[in-house]
Structures are given as structure tokens and as C-alpha cells.
Motif scaffolding. Sequence first.
Motif, PDB file in Angstrom:
ATOM      1  N   ASP A  38       0.826  -1.203   0.000  1.00  0.00           N
ATOM      2  CA  ASP A  38       0.000   0.000   0.000  1.00  0.00           C
ATOM      3  C   ASP A  38       0.864   1.258   0.000  1.00  0.00           C
ATOM      4  O   ASP A  38       0.618   2.212  -0.739  1.00  0.00           O
ATOM      5  N   TYR A  42       1.609   4.148  -3.266  1.00  0.00           N
ATOM      6  CA  TYR A  42       1.499   5.602  -3.132  1.00  0.00           C
ATOM      7  C   TYR A  42       2.812   6.270  -3.534  1.00  0.00           C
ATOM      8  O   TYR A  42       2.818   7.294  -4.231  1.00  0.00           O
ATOM      9  N   THR A 109      -5.718   3.181   1.960  1.00  0.00           N
ATOM     10  CA  THR A 109      -5.253   2.957   0.591  1.00  0.00           C
ATOM     11  C   THR A 109      -6.417   2.714  -0.359  1.00  0.00           C
ATOM     12  O   THR A 109      -6.436   3.222  -1.488  1.00  0.00           O
ATOM     13  N   ARG A 133      -3.103   9.937   3.292  1.00  0.00           N
ATOM     14  CA  ARG A 133      -1.679   9.622   3.385  1.00  0.00           C
ATOM     15  C   ARG A 133      -1.233   9.649   4.837  1.00  0.00           C
ATOM     16  O   ARG A 133      -0.432   8.826   5.270  1.00  0.00           O
ATOM     17  N   GLN A 136      -2.260   6.434   6.388  1.00  0.00           N
ATOM     18  CA  GLN A 136      -1.327   5.383   5.988  1.00  0.00           C
ATOM     19  C   GLN A 136      -0.096   5.397   6.874  1.00  0.00           C
ATOM     20  O   GLN A 136       0.362   4.356   7.357  1.00  0.00           O
ATOM     21  N   PHE A 203      -4.455   0.538  -6.247  1.00  0.00           N
ATOM     22  CA  PHE A 203      -4.889   0.901  -4.896  1.00  0.00           C
ATOM     23  C   PHE A 203      -6.081   0.057  -4.440  1.00  0.00           C
ATOM     24  O   PHE A 203      -6.150  -0.371  -3.282  1.00  0.00           O
ATOM     25  N   SER A 206      -5.816  -3.565  -2.949  1.00  0.00           N
ATOM     26  CA  SER A 206      -5.236  -3.708  -1.607  1.00  0.00           C
ATOM     27  C   SER A 206      -6.237  -4.320  -0.637  1.00  0.00           C
ATOM     28  O   SER A 206      -5.849  -4.924   0.367  1.00  0.00           O
TER      29      SER A 206
END
Length: 454
Positions: A38, A42, A109, A133, A136, A203, A206
Motif C-alpha cells: 500500500d 502511493y 489505501t 496519506r 497510511q 490501490f 489492496s
Amino acid sequence: MATPQAMAPVDAKPPVGRKDMYKAFAASLTGTALEFYDFAVYSAAAAIVFPLIFFPASDPVTGTLLAFSTYAVGYISRPVGGIIFGRLGDEIGRKKILVITLMLIGVATFLIGLLPTYDNIGVIAPAILVFLRFAQGVGVGGEWGGAVLLSSEFGDPNKRGFWASAAQIGPPAGNLMANGALAVLTLTLSEEDFLSFGWRIAFLISALLVAFGLWIRLKLEDTPIFKAMEARGDKPKAPIREVLATQRRPLIAAMLSRIGPDVLYAMCTVFTLTYGIQELGFDRGQVLVAVLIGSALQIFTMPLAGAISDRINRRLVYGVAAVGAAVWAYLFFIVLEGRSPVMLVVGIVLGLLCHSFMYGPQAAFVVEQFSPRLRSTGSSLAYTFAGIIGGAIAPFMFTLLLSTYDSWVPVAVYLSVACLLTLVGLALGRDSNVAEDKEYLQTGQAAAELVESK
């Protein structure tokens, strides 16, 4: 009455079978690989997609800098995860936090894959992207320390370098899957389709990967060391305060040891995408394939490096690799001047080989700096705070230095300084002390038996 220390031999091994040790190794590896899949998706998208669809600007350098700023947010938020989940790992157990962190990063994600672009909803799109983000990063910040302890505390402490490397294999394995997915999408879709919807597929899948990781982790019990802490009644009440008050040198040593590997990894797997495509004229597929090959080899070189560090002084293996990385930084850019796809692969592979011999033994080195009762907190704090001054700003600084000086030399110098800081951390650190683990296991088992006999 005999004391707990007298109830078990000094050379006692962890009270688990080989099957449980392999299960813990697999759970640590697969879960971390899925989380870093994941994270790596990004990272790659920040280099080749997000500057165009979330940060449109007439100057491509500005778009890249903004995209890498959101990349850095994922590192800056890691200490939040380290503080929250690292403390909980010492208070409620390693296993529980690993389930929570896996779900957190997986949901974030998946939602990024559904996010409208700047053209659809304007400035709200990059704002939501930054928030996801951040989530994450919180998940990854709590993941690493727990995953390392899961595999290393189930394994033989005399072979901690190998067993702890399970969590270290996660990033290259995740990076391999992420770049593999992006490479397939790049090669099978047109540029327009890839930027329109293709990147989202990487994405969205995931969700399946995270479900698989949860299935494995839920089958595990907590580590023998944590069970021993519970049996002894030795769980810390304020682990963060205790680490900051009594473990300052170990914390600094562990933090500095991480900077060089973080910066090197950012160079090989993130900055190279931008530099190779925009400055050297490589196709996106050529650069992704080169990173793919290097990441595939790391799956084997990282546990090898960890195993070697069990036989040779761990700090020595780590230090030699740091020196090699500092030298490689200059050679890498020199060989790339020929713009050869073959030399691109060679350069990335050699860089990631140096990274393997730092990152492979790193988990064991960081864990060994702290006593068993403070390991989750200490390791998580060191890992996450080092990420801010290491990997978080590295792609941004690389891009800024290159655009400011129009030369790769400042970039290479930046990496060399990072490796020097790693050498300082290794000098401040201590070597392995397996006696601490064995004493915890012995007295914990004796205390548990005493409770059962009453």
C-alpha cells in the motif's frame, strides 16, 4: 522456595515449536509486505501520477515537489503511530496492534483509489489525499515495531538477525508487488487510460491483500516475551516516559542507524523514477522494471544479511554496508550518464544490495538496544522519528537539490552525509545481549507455573 531464576536452565530456548516460529515469521513477512505494498503504491504514484492529476501546475518541478510533500506526510505521521501503537504493544500485546494497523492502512489505501481528482473537486482532492496519506503513515508507524517483535520474539534470540529480517523483507516484497502492478498497468494501458483509471486499480486491490494478511495474523497468539512480561507482572505503566528517561542513548543510536538506509531506499525506489524519466529520458516501464528487479533480489539478500549478522558482529556488517552506500552514490550517477537501460538496472541492484546489508540486520540491531519490557515502545519511537529526518524529506530534498544546482553531485553528497549519521548511530549502539531474553523467558515461565500450582 526456589526463586524463578533457579527453575530453568540458563540456556533455555523460547518455549515454542518450530512450526510456531515459522508461522510468526510468515505473519510478520506477509503482513508487513501487504502494508508496504500500500505504501509503495502511493510512493510510485507520487512520482509519476499525482503531479499530473492532483497537483496540476505549469511547472513540472512544482508539481513533483508538491507530490513528494504528500509522500513526506506519510513519514511525518509515523511517529503518531509509533507513539500510540508502540506503547500499546508493551501494554496490551504485540498481536492486537498488528491487526489494527493492518486495517488502518488498508482502508486508507482503498479510499485513495476512489478519490476524485483535482479536475473533479478542485483543491479538496489534494486535501483529502494528504489526510489519507497521514492515516497510511500512522498505520505503518505502528506496524513495524510490532512485526519485528512478532518474528524476533518467537525465534531463537541467538539468531535474531535472521528471524527479525522477516519484517524487513516486507518493504521490498511490497515494493515488488506495487511496482509489478504499476508496470503491468503501464504496459497494458495507454497513457491516457493509465492516468484516467489504471493507477486506481493498484490501490483498490489492496482490499484483497489486507484481508489475506488479517487471516494469517488472527491465527497467532502473542509472543513468549510478552506472555512472560504478563506472568511476571512487569508490564510498564508509562513506557514512553520510561524510554525517554532511561533509554536516551539507545534511542539516539537506533534513530541514527536508520537514516542512511531510509535515504538510500528513497533514492533507489522513489527519486530514481523521477530522475530517470524526466532527466535521463528513460521510459516509465524501463525504470519500473529496474526497481522491480532490485526489489526481487532483496527478498533473498535481506534474510541473508540478517543471518550473516548473526555470525559476524552485527554492527560491523551494518557499517561496511553504510560505507559502501556512500561510495555507490557517486558511482551510480556516473554510470547513468550513459543512459543505458542495462546500467540503470545494475545501478539500482547494487544500491539495493547495499541497502539490504543495512536494512536486513537493522531490525535486530534496533530491538537489541532496548530491554524486553520496553522494546515495542523504544523500537517504534526510534523507527518512526528517524523516518522524519531520513526517508520523509529525502525525495523532496533530492528534487530540490537537483533543480537548484542542476547537478547530481549535491544529491550524492546528501546520501553520503546520511550514511555518516548511520555510522555514528552504530558507534553509539550496543551489541546483542541474548541473556536478557532468556532471563525473561525463564522467570516468566516459572512465574506462570507458580500461579498454576496455587
